[in-house]
Design an enzyme around this catalytic site. Structure first.
Site, PDB file in Angstrom:
ATOM      1  N   LYS A   1     158.636 105.616  76.015  1.00 12.00           N
ATOM      2  CA  LYS A   1     157.236 105.188  75.893  1.00 12.00           C
ATOM      3  C   LYS A   1     156.929 104.104  76.908  1.00 12.00           C
ATOM      4  O   LYS A   1     157.781 103.272  77.202  1.00 12.00           O
ATOM      5  CB  LYS A   1     156.972 104.625  74.493  1.00 12.00           C
ATOM      6  CG  LYS A   1     157.071 105.637  73.366  1.00 12.00           C
ATOM      7  CD  LYS A   1     156.701 104.961  72.053  1.00 12.00           C
ATOM      8  CE  LYS A   1     156.566 105.963  70.929  1.00 12.00           C
ATOM      9  NZ  LYS A   1     156.166 105.299  69.679  1.00 12.00           N
TER      10      LYS A   1
ATOM     11  N   GLY B   1     149.302 107.238  71.870  1.00 11.82           N
ATOM     12  CA  GLY B   1     150.015 108.474  72.191  1.00 11.82           C
ATOM     13  C   GLY B   1     150.110 108.761  73.681  1.00 11.82           C
ATOM     14  O   GLY B   1     150.706 109.747  74.080  1.00 11.82           O
TER      15      GLY B   1
ATOM     16  N   GLU C   1     155.250 102.029  54.477  1.00 10.80           N
ATOM     17  CA  GLU C   1     155.366 103.414  54.917  1.00 10.80           C
ATOM     18  C   GLU C   1     156.690 103.637  55.643  1.00 10.80           C
ATOM     19  O   GLU C   1     157.100 102.801  56.452  1.00 10.80           O
ATOM     20  CB  GLU C   1     154.199 103.779  55.843  1.00 10.80           C
ATOM     21  CG  GLU C   1     152.859 103.702  55.133  1.00 10.80           C
ATOM     22  CD  GLU C   1     151.717 104.351  55.916  1.00 10.80           C
ATOM     23  OE1 GLU C   1     150.798 104.857  55.275  1.00 10.80           O
ATOM     24  OE2 GLU C   1     151.766 104.344  57.167  1.00 10.80           O
TER      25      GLU C   1
ATOM     26  N   GLU D   1     155.429 101.003  58.950  1.00 17.97           N
ATOM     27  CA  GLU D   1     154.423  99.945  58.880  1.00 17.97           C
ATOM     28  C   GLU D   1     154.037  99.663  57.442  1.00 17.97           C
ATOM     29  O   GLU D   1     154.373 100.419  56.535  1.00 17.97           O
ATOM     30  CB  GLU D   1     153.174 100.315  59.684  1.00 17.97           C
ATOM     31  CG  GLU D   1     152.437 101.533  59.177  1.00 17.97           C
ATOM     32  CD  GLU D   1     151.213 101.861  60.036  1.00 17.97           C
ATOM     33  OE1 GLU D   1     151.372 101.980  61.266  1.00 17.97           O
ATOM     34  OE2 GLU D   1     150.125 101.997  59.478  1.00 17.97           O
TER      35      GLU D   1
ATOM     36  N   ARG E   1     146.582  96.739  51.661  1.00 19.55           N
ATOM     37  CA  ARG E   1     145.357  97.031  50.924  1.00 19.55           C
ATOM     38  C   ARG E   1     145.681  98.029  49.819  1.00 19.55           C
ATOM     39  O   ARG E   1     146.783  98.561  49.769  1.00 19.55           O
ATOM     40  CB  ARG E   1     144.344  97.674  51.876  1.00 19.55           C
ATOM     41  CG  ARG E   1     144.921  98.929  52.530  1.00 19.55           C
ATOM     42  CD  ARG E   1     143.906  99.835  53.187  1.00 19.55           C
ATOM     43  NE  ARG E   1     144.500 101.141  53.429  1.00 19.55           N
ATOM     44  CZ  ARG E   1     145.112 101.504  54.542  1.00 19.55           C
ATOM     45  NH1 ARG E   1     145.222 100.669  55.542  1.00 19.55           N
ATOM     46  NH2 ARG E   1     145.645 102.717  54.652  1.00 19.55           N
TER      47      ARG E   1
END
Lengths: 458, 78
Positions: A159, A166, A275, A289, A293
């Protein structure tokens, strides 16, 4: 409770959900709304409603000054941000607290740390939670890049350090390909982003999206087991379950314990979700991440634990200690949620706002429909397309899928297209029934089944 | 009768591709059939508004970032 009047800084089905929880806690409610939402169900339900701007979200639901003014004018002493809009805006969290109001969420600094991918990764590693293997920051030296790639294992994602969304991503399957791609990637990054810096990350090829629900009071945290949300289209969740059908019990315990460790390490207060990617093949999980909330798919967790997450979120953020010990949280049965959106699955999910000409809400045991719809309501074109969430519970996953099919058959929304036909096909699909899917399963499935989606329409 | 370009959809009208870019078209610009004169955002999806007739833009009846209904005039052609 230390608070008496809750301002709901959101709209749609989640505003309705929050008003219900507030009412059960004996709180008065203030619904702020745009000019497009004057006739919304949440506005009709709330004790008071305040117009905060024109339809465009940036001038209403994202207008911090107008929301704070509405709170001052109505004497609200707490603000619930829901999800989306300002829910993960640390400056809004700070502004609410600076105005002397109770913020139903974690402190602004907790949002800053967990909302920043690099900072969250560092916090996760410090708490002993595994992250996707990769280079620590950027790599400029080709020899070191080779050593890191060998240590991570192929395939490896290359990356651009300055890239995003992306862009600037290449995948190398072996060292030869890696050697070929590194100079190309660096040159492209230099010309596209003005910076040739690269970093490396392991490719998790058949990953499941698994997330752990946590509740914290700033000192102590508990988990409420996991959800699996692997069925996604364009990175948007479509169908969510609790628990995951694919996680062995020992892995579940490890994953959930890691989430509690991370939440306690950052002194987390409120409802939050960690997650993870879960790799079926290797049995490894990786933190990606944290969402600071309440989430759209929270009801599946409520169905398998019996805990009202929004009520508990309000309680802990109003300063009460957690009412539950970990041992109080029991996982019973299986729950599934599908998102009913104003989109036409037969026409490439083209959104279609409009007026609700008829509405039949499914009922019976283990069925819940969280929605802001009522007959005659006009769904405005200015916000997202979520009309409601159909949630079912049953003792086993197979029975829950059968019940979902039955509930979908009862659900009738007249006046606009919905994603109901997609969910009916998914509920009948053999791979869905077997739980045999991953995050990149749904999109090719949609291409293969395009003709069937057209036939089930109407 | 004045020629008009109507909004094909309900939503938010944008006269630029993104906030930091130039307007698609300005008053006085010539348009050909198929030229993009703006975008309509419907439920977070963006749809191009194409001219269905040729002419010169004499006025924009709807403002940038304004909510519009399907069939509402966006621009007039001379």
């Amino acid at each position: 409770m230390a608070i008496t009047k809750l301002l709901v800084a959101n709209r749609g089905e989640i505003a309705v959900r929050i008003i219900r929880a507030a009412r059960e806690l004996g709180l008065k409610t203030v619904q702020v709304h745009s000019a497009a939402d004057t006739e919304s169900f949440a506005v009709k339900m709330a004790d008071e409603a305040v117009l905060i701007g024109p339809p465009m979200a940036s001038k209403s639901y994202l207008n911090i000054a107008n929301i704070l003014k509405a709170a001052a004018d109505t004497g609200a002493d707490a603000v619930h941000p829901g999800y989306g809009f300002l829910a993960e805006n640390a400056d809004f969290a700070d502004a609410v607290q600076a105005a002397g109001l109770c913020w139903i969420g974690p402190a602004g600094d907790a949002i800053r740390v967990m909302g920043d991918k690099v900072a969250a990764r560092v916090a996760a590693e410090a708490a002993g939670v595994p992250v996707v293997p990769g280079s620590e920051g950027r790599i400029d030296d080709p020899d070191r890049a080779r050593a890191v790639a060998r240590a991570i294992g192929f395939p490896v994602m290359i990356k651009a350090a300055a890239g995003g969304g992306g862009r600037g991503i290449r995948i190398a399957h072996d060292m030869d390909e890696f050697d070929r791609l590194i100079p190309q990637a660096s040159a492209e990054a230099k010309s596209a982003f003005g910076d040739g810096g690269l970093y490396l990350e392991k490719v998790i090829e058949r990953a499941r999206h698994i997330e752990v629900q946590i509740l914290g009071d700033g000192t102590r945290a508990i988990h409420l087991f996991e959800r699996e949300c692997s069925l996604q289209r364009r990175r948007q969740k479509v169908w969510e379950e609790a628990p995951s059908a694919s996680l062995p019990q020992a892995m579940r315990e490890k994953l959930c314990a890691s989430a509690v460790a991370l939440a306690e390490a950052v002194g987390y207060r409120g409802a939050g979700t960690l997650e993870y990617l879960y790799d079926d093949a290797s049995g490894q999980f990786y933190f990606i991440e944290m969402n600071t909330r309440i989430q759209v798919e929270h009801p599946v967790t409520e169905m398998i634990t019996g805990v009202d997450l929004v009520r508990e979120q309000i309680r802990v953020c109003a300063g009460e200690p957690l009412r539950y010990a970990q041992g109080d949280i029991r996982l019973t049965g299986h729950a599934i949620e599908v998102r009913i959106c104003a989109e036409d699955p037969a026409r490439n999910f083209q959104p279609g706002p409009g007026t609700i000409t008829g509405l039949t809400v499914p009922g019976g045991g283990g069925v819940r429909f969280d929605t802001m719809l009522y007959p005659g309501y006009t769904v405005p074109p200015f916000y997202d397309s979520l009309l409601g969430k159909l949630i079912v519970w049953d003792t086993t996953r197979a029975e829950a899928i059968t019940r979902m099919g039955r509930a979908l058959q009862e659900l009738q929304v007249g006046g606009l297209p919905t994603t109901k036909p997609l969910h009916q096909l998914l509920a009948r699909d053999a791979e869905v029934q077997a739980g045999d899917f991953h995050t990149r399963w749904l999109e090719p499935w949609l291409e293969r089944n395009a003709h069937r989606l057209e036939e089930t329409q109407g | 009768m004045t020629k008009q370009i109507l909004s094909p959809l309900p939503g938010t009208f944008y006269r630029r591709p993104s906030p930091d870019q130039q307007m698609f078209k300005n008053v006085g610009d010539a348009v050909a059939v198929g030229d993009v004169i703006g975008l309509i955002e419907v439920m977070k999806s963006f749809n191009e508004v194409q001219a269905d007739q040729a002419g010169t833009i004499t006025a924009f009846v709807a403002d940038d970032e304004e909510p519009v209904m399907a069939g509402q005039p966006l621009a007039e052609l001379g």
